[in-house]
Design a protein around this motif. Structure first.
Motif, PDB file in Angstrom:
ATOM      1  N   TYR A   9       0.526  -1.302   0.070  1.00  0.00           N
ATOM      2  CA  TYR A   9      -0.161  -0.129  -0.013  1.00  0.00           C
ATOM      3  C   TYR A   9       0.808   1.270   0.060  1.00  0.00           C
ATOM      4  CZ  TYR A   9       1.228  -0.731   5.197  1.00  0.00           C
ATOM      5  OH  TYR A   9       1.502  -0.736   6.111  1.00  0.00           O
ATOM      6  N   GLY A  10       2.303   1.078   0.375  1.00  0.00           N
ATOM      7  CA  GLY A  10       2.777   2.254   0.217  1.00  0.00           C
ATOM      8  C   GLY A  10       3.756   1.994  -1.135  1.00  0.00           C
ATOM      9  N   THR A  11       5.564   2.543  -0.277  1.00  0.00           N
ATOM     10  CA  THR A  11       6.705   2.398  -1.282  1.00  0.00           C
ATOM     11  C   THR A  11       6.870   1.062  -2.418  1.00  0.00           C
ATOM     12  OG1 THR A  11       7.759   1.566   0.006  1.00  0.00           O
ATOM     13  CG2 THR A  11       7.394   4.257   0.144  1.00  0.00           C
ATOM     14  N   LEU A  12       6.369  -0.060  -2.411  1.00  0.00           N
ATOM     15  CA  LEU A  12       6.375  -1.265  -3.044  1.00  0.00           C
ATOM     16  C   LEU A  12       4.630  -1.405  -3.583  1.00  0.00           C
ATOM     17  CD1 LEU A  12       6.840  -3.395   0.010  1.00  0.00           C
ATOM     18  CD2 LEU A  12       8.175  -3.140  -2.038  1.00  0.00           C
ATOM     19  N   ARG A  13       4.305  -0.312  -3.858  1.00  0.00           N
ATOM     20  CA  ARG A  13       3.522   0.086  -5.329  1.00  0.00           C
ATOM     21  C   ARG A  13       3.453   0.132  -6.436  1.00  0.00           C
ATOM     22  NH1 ARG A  13      -1.628   2.955  -3.158  1.00  0.00           N
ATOM     23  NH2 ARG A  13      -2.775   2.452  -5.159  1.00  0.00           N
ATOM     24  N   ASP A  42       0.556   8.463   7.975  1.00  0.00           N
ATOM     25  CA  ASP A  42       1.849   9.200   6.783  1.00  0.00           C
ATOM     26  C   ASP A  42       2.776   8.513   8.035  1.00  0.00           C
ATOM     27  OD1 ASP A  42       3.262   9.752   4.643  1.00  0.00           O
ATOM     28  OD2 ASP A  42       2.242  12.166   4.872  1.00  0.00           O
ATOM     29  N   GLY A  43       3.962   8.003   7.476  1.00  0.00           N
ATOM     30  CA  GLY A  43       5.127   8.009   8.133  1.00  0.00           C
ATOM     31  C   GLY A  43       6.032   8.987   7.923  1.00  0.00           C
ATOM     32  N   PRO A  44       6.829   8.655   8.213  1.00  0.00           N
ATOM     33  CA  PRO A  44       8.606   9.491   8.198  1.00  0.00           C
ATOM     34  C   PRO A  44       9.004   8.959   6.280  1.00  0.00           C
ATOM     35  CG  PRO A  44       9.256   7.981   9.725  1.00  0.00           C
ATOM     36  CD  PRO A  44       7.569   8.077   9.402  1.00  0.00           C
ATOM     37  N   GLY A  45       8.478   9.480   5.384  1.00  0.00           N
ATOM     38  CA  GLY A  45       8.642   8.607   3.487  1.00  0.00           C
ATOM     39  C   GLY A  45       8.146   7.696   3.415  1.00  0.00           C
ATOM     40  N   TYR A  46       7.083   7.161   3.936  1.00  0.00           N
ATOM     41  CA  TYR A  46       6.587   5.110   3.795  1.00  0.00           C
ATOM     42  C   TYR A  46       5.479   5.660   5.535  1.00  0.00           C
ATOM     43  CZ  TYR A  46       9.708   4.756   7.434  1.00  0.00           C
ATOM     44  OH  TYR A  46      10.601   4.679   8.907  1.00  0.00           O
ATOM     45  N   PRO A  47       4.182   5.022   4.801  1.00  0.00           N
ATOM     46  CA  PRO A  47       2.630   4.728   4.800  1.00  0.00           C
ATOM     47  C   PRO A  47       2.516   3.563   5.897  1.00  0.00           C
ATOM     48  CG  PRO A  47       2.800   3.773   3.787  1.00  0.00           C
ATOM     49  CD  PRO A  47       4.341   4.249   3.306  1.00  0.00           C
ATOM     50  N   VAL A  58      -5.665   1.891   0.035  1.00  0.00           N
ATOM     51  CA  VAL A  58      -5.785   0.967  -1.470  1.00  0.00           C
ATOM     52  C   VAL A  58      -3.963   0.661  -1.157  1.00  0.00           C
ATOM     53  CG1 VAL A  58      -5.817   1.940  -3.510  1.00  0.00           C
ATOM     54  CG2 VAL A  58      -7.672   3.216  -2.484  1.00  0.00           C
ATOM     55  N   GLY A  59      -4.681  -0.038  -2.471  1.00  0.00           N
ATOM     56  CA  GLY A  59      -2.869  -0.632  -2.334  1.00  0.00           C
ATOM     57  C   GLY A  59      -3.164  -2.107  -3.835  1.00  0.00           C
ATOM     58  N   GLU A  60      -2.117  -3.131  -3.665  1.00  0.00           N
ATOM     59  CA  GLU A  60      -1.932  -4.136  -5.010  1.00  0.00           C
ATOM     60  C   GLU A  60      -1.557  -5.130  -4.398  1.00  0.00           C
ATOM     61  OE1 GLU A  60      -1.701  -0.994  -7.024  1.00  0.00           O
ATOM     62  OE2 GLU A  60      -0.913  -0.874  -5.906  1.00  0.00           O
ATOM     63  N   LEU A  61      -2.345  -5.846  -4.735  1.00  0.00           N
ATOM     64  CA  LEU A  61      -2.019  -7.403  -4.062  1.00  0.00           C
ATOM     65  C   LEU A  61      -0.922  -8.088  -5.946  1.00  0.00           C
ATOM     66  CD1 LEU A  61      -5.950 -10.016  -3.950  1.00  0.00           C
ATOM     67  CD2 LEU A  61      -3.839  -9.160  -2.209  1.00  0.00           C
ATOM     68  N   ILE A  62       0.038  -8.719  -4.590  1.00  0.00           N
ATOM     69  CA  ILE A  62       0.894  -8.471  -5.394  1.00  0.00           C
ATOM     70  C   ILE A  62       1.839 -10.092  -4.822  1.00  0.00           C
ATOM     71  CG2 ILE A  62       3.904  -8.959  -5.160  1.00  0.00           C
ATOM     72  CD1 ILE A  62       2.263  -6.120  -6.201  1.00  0.00           C
ATOM     73  N   ARG A 135      -1.029   7.091  -2.962  1.00  0.00           N
ATOM     74  CA  ARG A 135      -0.305   8.394  -3.618  1.00  0.00           C
ATOM     75  C   ARG A 135      -0.878   9.933  -3.566  1.00  0.00           C
ATOM     76  NH1 ARG A 135      -0.775   3.376  -8.290  1.00  0.00           N
ATOM     77  NH2 ARG A 135       1.410   2.690  -7.985  1.00  0.00           N
ATOM     78  N   HIS A 136      -2.686   9.283  -3.002  1.00  0.00           N
ATOM     79  CA  HIS A 136      -3.226  10.631  -2.922  1.00  0.00           C
ATOM     80  C   HIS A 136      -3.284  11.702  -1.257  1.00  0.00           C
ATOM     81  CE1 HIS A 136      -5.316   8.540  -5.992  1.00  0.00           C
ATOM     82  NE2 HIS A 136      -4.504   9.609  -6.337  1.00  0.00           N
TER      83      HIS A 136
END
Length: 138
Positions: A9-13, A42-47, A58-62, A135-136
């Motif tokens: 859901y965050g920097t891996l999308r 919201d975290g320091p550069g990642y959620p 919201v995210g993706e299934l990998i 992303r939003h």
């Protein structure tokens, strides 16, 4: 251990900074999904995802590529600073949750959620992302 897909859901999308570093060449599929009963902070550069009724992330299934599951699991555990179930020092805990595809079908998936001490801090003073979409966030 069960080989589940991952809900990211965050920097891996796709299109985010860690997608290419950790997932490129290791996935068989990537598809949109949402994670019900979870809030996003919201975290320091990642959620951080935190389980909470009434919200969704919201995210993706990998799904890992054939033969890549063990390597991918180890790499993601390292990235997310997950050392094992309920261990002190975890930044995230990896738990199995039901993610939902756009057509409404539920899929059991691994999700990295804020470890309990982090989740408590976020509930007290964190910045929630009301849309549930990294992303939003702004």
């Amino acid at each position: 251990m069960t080989s589940l897909p991952f809900f990211v859901y965050g920097t891996l999308r796709p299109g985010e900074v860690n997608h290419d570093l950790f997932l490129r060449g290791r996935t068989a599929s990537e598809e949109p999904a949402r994670l019900p009963d979870t809030a996003l902070y919201d975290g320091p550069g990642y959620p951080y995802a935190v389980q909470r009724r009434g919200s969704a992330v919201v995210g993706e299934l990998i799904t890992a590529a054939p033969g890549a599951y063990g390597e991918l699991l180890a790499a993601l555990d390292h990235l997310e600073e997950y050392r094992g179930p309920g261990l002190p020092g975890n930044v995230y805990d990896r738990i199995a949750c039901e993610a939902v595809r756009p057509d409404g079908t539920a899929v059991r998936a691994w999700v990295y959620v804020a470890a309990p001490p982090v989740a408590r801090r976020l509930a007290e003073s964190g910045t929630e992302i009301p849309t549930g979409d990294w992303r939003h966030r702004r």
